[in-house]
Design a protein around this motif. Structure first.
Motif, PDB file in Angstrom:
ATOM      1  N   ARG A   6      10.944 -17.254  61.475  1.00 29.70           N
ATOM      2  CA  ARG A   6      12.287 -16.918  61.977  1.00 29.70           C
ATOM      3  C   ARG A   6      11.627 -14.944  62.233  1.00 29.70           C
ATOM      4  NH1 ARG A   6      14.926 -12.696  59.679  1.00 29.70           N
ATOM      5  NH2 ARG A   6      15.102 -13.281  57.376  1.00 29.70           N
ATOM      6  N   ARG A   7      12.134 -14.604  63.608  1.00 28.39           N
ATOM      7  CA  ARG A   7      11.662 -13.623  64.112  1.00 28.39           C
ATOM      8  C   ARG A   7      12.580 -12.299  63.192  1.00 28.39           C
ATOM      9  NH1 ARG A   7       9.493 -11.699  68.614  1.00 28.39           N
ATOM     10  NH2 ARG A   7       8.416 -13.808  69.108  1.00 28.39           N
ATOM     11  N   ALA A   8      11.185 -11.179  62.634  1.00 26.48           N
ATOM     12  CA  ALA A   8      12.111 -10.518  61.783  1.00 26.48           C
ATOM     13  C   ALA A   8      13.701  -9.972  62.320  1.00 26.48           C
ATOM     14  CB  ALA A   8      11.681  -9.571  61.190  1.00 26.48           C
ATOM     15  N   ARG A   9      14.491  -9.577  61.563  1.00 26.44           N
ATOM     16  CA  ARG A   9      15.526  -8.629  61.639  1.00 26.44           C
ATOM     17  C   ARG A   9      15.732  -7.756  61.106  1.00 26.44           C
ATOM     18  NH1 ARG A   9      18.204 -13.374  60.094  1.00 26.44           N
ATOM     19  NH2 ARG A   9      18.757 -11.925  58.028  1.00 26.44           N
ATOM     20  N   ALA A  10      16.408  -6.480  61.488  1.00 23.20           N
ATOM     21  CA  ALA A  10      16.501  -5.390  61.470  1.00 23.20           C
ATOM     22  C   ALA A  10      17.193  -5.053  59.193  1.00 23.20           C
ATOM     23  CB  ALA A  10      17.195  -3.781  61.918  1.00 23.20           C
ATOM     24  N   ASP A  11      18.054  -6.116  59.335  1.00 19.90           N
ATOM     25  CA  ASP A  11      17.796  -5.770  57.953  1.00 19.90           C
ATOM     26  C   ASP A  11      16.730  -6.825  56.749  1.00 19.90           C
ATOM     27  OD1 ASP A  11      18.851  -8.411  58.717  1.00 19.90           O
ATOM     28  OD2 ASP A  11      19.518  -9.714  57.150  1.00 19.90           O
ATOM     29  N   ASP A  12      15.478  -6.893  57.447  1.00 20.24           N
ATOM     30  CA  ASP A  12      14.315  -7.554  56.549  1.00 20.24           C
ATOM     31  C   ASP A  12      13.348  -6.452  56.095  1.00 20.24           C
ATOM     32  OD1 ASP A  12      14.959 -10.873  57.116  1.00 20.24           O
ATOM     33  OD2 ASP A  12      15.077 -10.409  58.707  1.00 20.24           O
ATOM     34  N   ALA A  13      14.012  -5.276  56.684  1.00 17.41           N
ATOM     35  CA  ALA A  13      12.814  -4.049  56.947  1.00 17.41           C
ATOM     36  C   ALA A  13      12.435  -3.967  55.470  1.00 17.41           C
ATOM     37  CB  ALA A  13      13.585  -2.450  57.893  1.00 17.41           C
ATOM     38  N   ASP A  14      13.386  -3.392  54.748  1.00 19.02           N
ATOM     39  CA  ASP A  14      13.444  -3.170  52.856  1.00 19.02           C
ATOM     40  C   ASP A  14      12.262  -4.729  52.653  1.00 19.02           C
ATOM     41  OD1 ASP A  14      14.760  -0.965  53.268  1.00 19.02           O
ATOM     42  OD2 ASP A  14      15.957  -1.577  52.585  1.00 19.02           O
ATOM     43  N   PHE A  15      12.240  -5.523  52.846  1.00 15.77           N
ATOM     44  CA  PHE A  15      11.254  -6.549  52.577  1.00 15.77           C
ATOM     45  C   PHE A  15      10.220  -6.790  53.015  1.00 15.77           C
ATOM     46  CE2 PHE A  15       9.535 -10.612  53.557  1.00 15.77           C
ATOM     47  CZ  PHE A  15       9.440 -11.179  52.083  1.00 15.77           C
ATOM     48  N   LEU A  16      10.139  -6.820  54.146  1.00 11.73           N
ATOM     49  CA  LEU A  16       8.640  -6.454  54.452  1.00 11.73           C
ATOM     50  C   LEU A  16       8.063  -5.181  54.405  1.00 11.73           C
ATOM     51  CD1 LEU A  16      10.208  -7.497  58.324  1.00 11.73           C
ATOM     52  CD2 LEU A  16       8.231  -8.281  57.046  1.00 11.73           C
ATOM     53  N   LEU A  17       8.574  -3.926  54.138  1.00 10.81           N
ATOM     54  CA  LEU A  17       8.068  -2.680  53.466  1.00 10.81           C
ATOM     55  C   LEU A  17       7.640  -2.937  51.821  1.00 10.81           C
ATOM     56  CD1 LEU A  17       6.866  -0.059  54.443  1.00 10.81           C
ATOM     57  CD2 LEU A  17       9.229   0.978  53.686  1.00 10.81           C
ATOM     58  N   GLU A  18       8.379  -2.950  51.404  1.00 18.02           N
ATOM     59  CA  GLU A  18       7.822  -3.808  49.948  1.00 18.02           C
ATOM     60  C   GLU A  18       6.404  -5.107  50.031  1.00 18.02           C
ATOM     61  OE1 GLU A  18       9.622  -5.972  46.015  1.00 18.02           O
ATOM     62  OE2 GLU A  18      11.121  -4.806  47.299  1.00 18.02           O
ATOM     63  N   LEU A  19       6.588  -5.821  50.801  1.00 16.51           N
ATOM     64  CA  LEU A  19       6.016  -7.061  50.915  1.00 16.51           C
ATOM     65  C   LEU A  19       4.457  -5.924  51.479  1.00 16.51           C
ATOM     66  CD1 LEU A  19       4.728  -9.846  50.863  1.00 16.51           C
ATOM     67  CD2 LEU A  19       5.593 -10.372  53.159  1.00 16.51           C
ATOM     68  N   LEU A  20       4.135  -5.618  52.363  1.00 12.59           N
ATOM     69  CA  LEU A  20       2.974  -4.642  53.281  1.00 12.59           C
ATOM     70  C   LEU A  20       2.591  -4.377  52.568  1.00 12.59           C
ATOM     71  CD1 LEU A  20       4.486  -4.466  56.674  1.00 12.59           C
ATOM     72  CD2 LEU A  20       2.960  -6.702  55.867  1.00 12.59           C
ATOM     73  N   ALA A  21       3.231  -3.385  51.236  1.00 11.03           N
ATOM     74  CA  ALA A  21       2.796  -2.292  50.678  1.00 11.03           C
ATOM     75  C   ALA A  21       2.159  -2.871  49.145  1.00 11.03           C
ATOM     76  CB  ALA A  21       4.059  -1.354  50.039  1.00 11.03           C
ATOM     77  N   ASP A  22       2.056  -4.107  48.924  1.00  2.10           N
ATOM     78  CA  ASP A  22       2.086  -4.738  47.466  1.00  2.10           C
ATOM     79  C   ASP A  22       0.501  -4.369  47.406  1.00  2.10           C
ATOM     80  OD1 ASP A  22       1.104  -7.184  46.011  1.00  2.10           O
ATOM     81  OD2 ASP A  22       3.429  -7.218  45.436  1.00  2.10           O
ATOM     82  N   ASP A  23       0.043  -4.361  46.362  1.00  2.85           N
ATOM     83  CA  ASP A  23      -1.771  -3.893  46.415  1.00  2.85           C
ATOM     84  C   ASP A  23      -2.088  -5.858  46.283  1.00  2.85           C
ATOM     85  OD1 ASP A  23      -1.710  -1.297  45.994  1.00  2.85           O
ATOM     86  OD2 ASP A  23      -1.535  -1.233  43.744  1.00  2.85           O
TER      87      ASP A  23
END
Length: 82
Positions: A6-23
């Motif tokens: 599904r297309r990302a929503r504003a309430d996904d921001a923290d999840f996405l940030l954590e995922l994208l920052a994962d080493d």
């Protein structure tokens, strides 16, 4: 198992940030990865505003966030041949 995209929503921001920052994830990402919450939210807003040219999606497994995928359409007039 049920998998949904599904297309990302504003309430996904923290999840996405954590995922994208994962080493363990970073080596598999392209060069234009958002590095702060505001940049993630900007991508989500762009995905909503320009759904054909840009996308940020969340992958869900059994209703739980499990990953992300995105795309960016490069227009031919933006391409430069060296």
């Amino acid at each position: 198992m049920t998998v949904a995209l599904r297309r990302a929503r504003a309430d996904d921001a923290d999840f996405l940030l954590e995922l994208l920052a994962d080493d363990s994830v970073r080596p598999f990402l392209g060069p234009r990865v958002p590095t702060d919450r505001e940049a993630v939210l900007a991508e989500i807003e762009r995905s909503e505003r320009e759904p054909v040219a840009f996308g940020r999606f969340v992958i869900e497994a059994d209703g739980e966030r499990a990953g992300s995928v995105g795309f960016h359409v490069e227009r031919s007039e933006e391409r430069r041949v060296g």
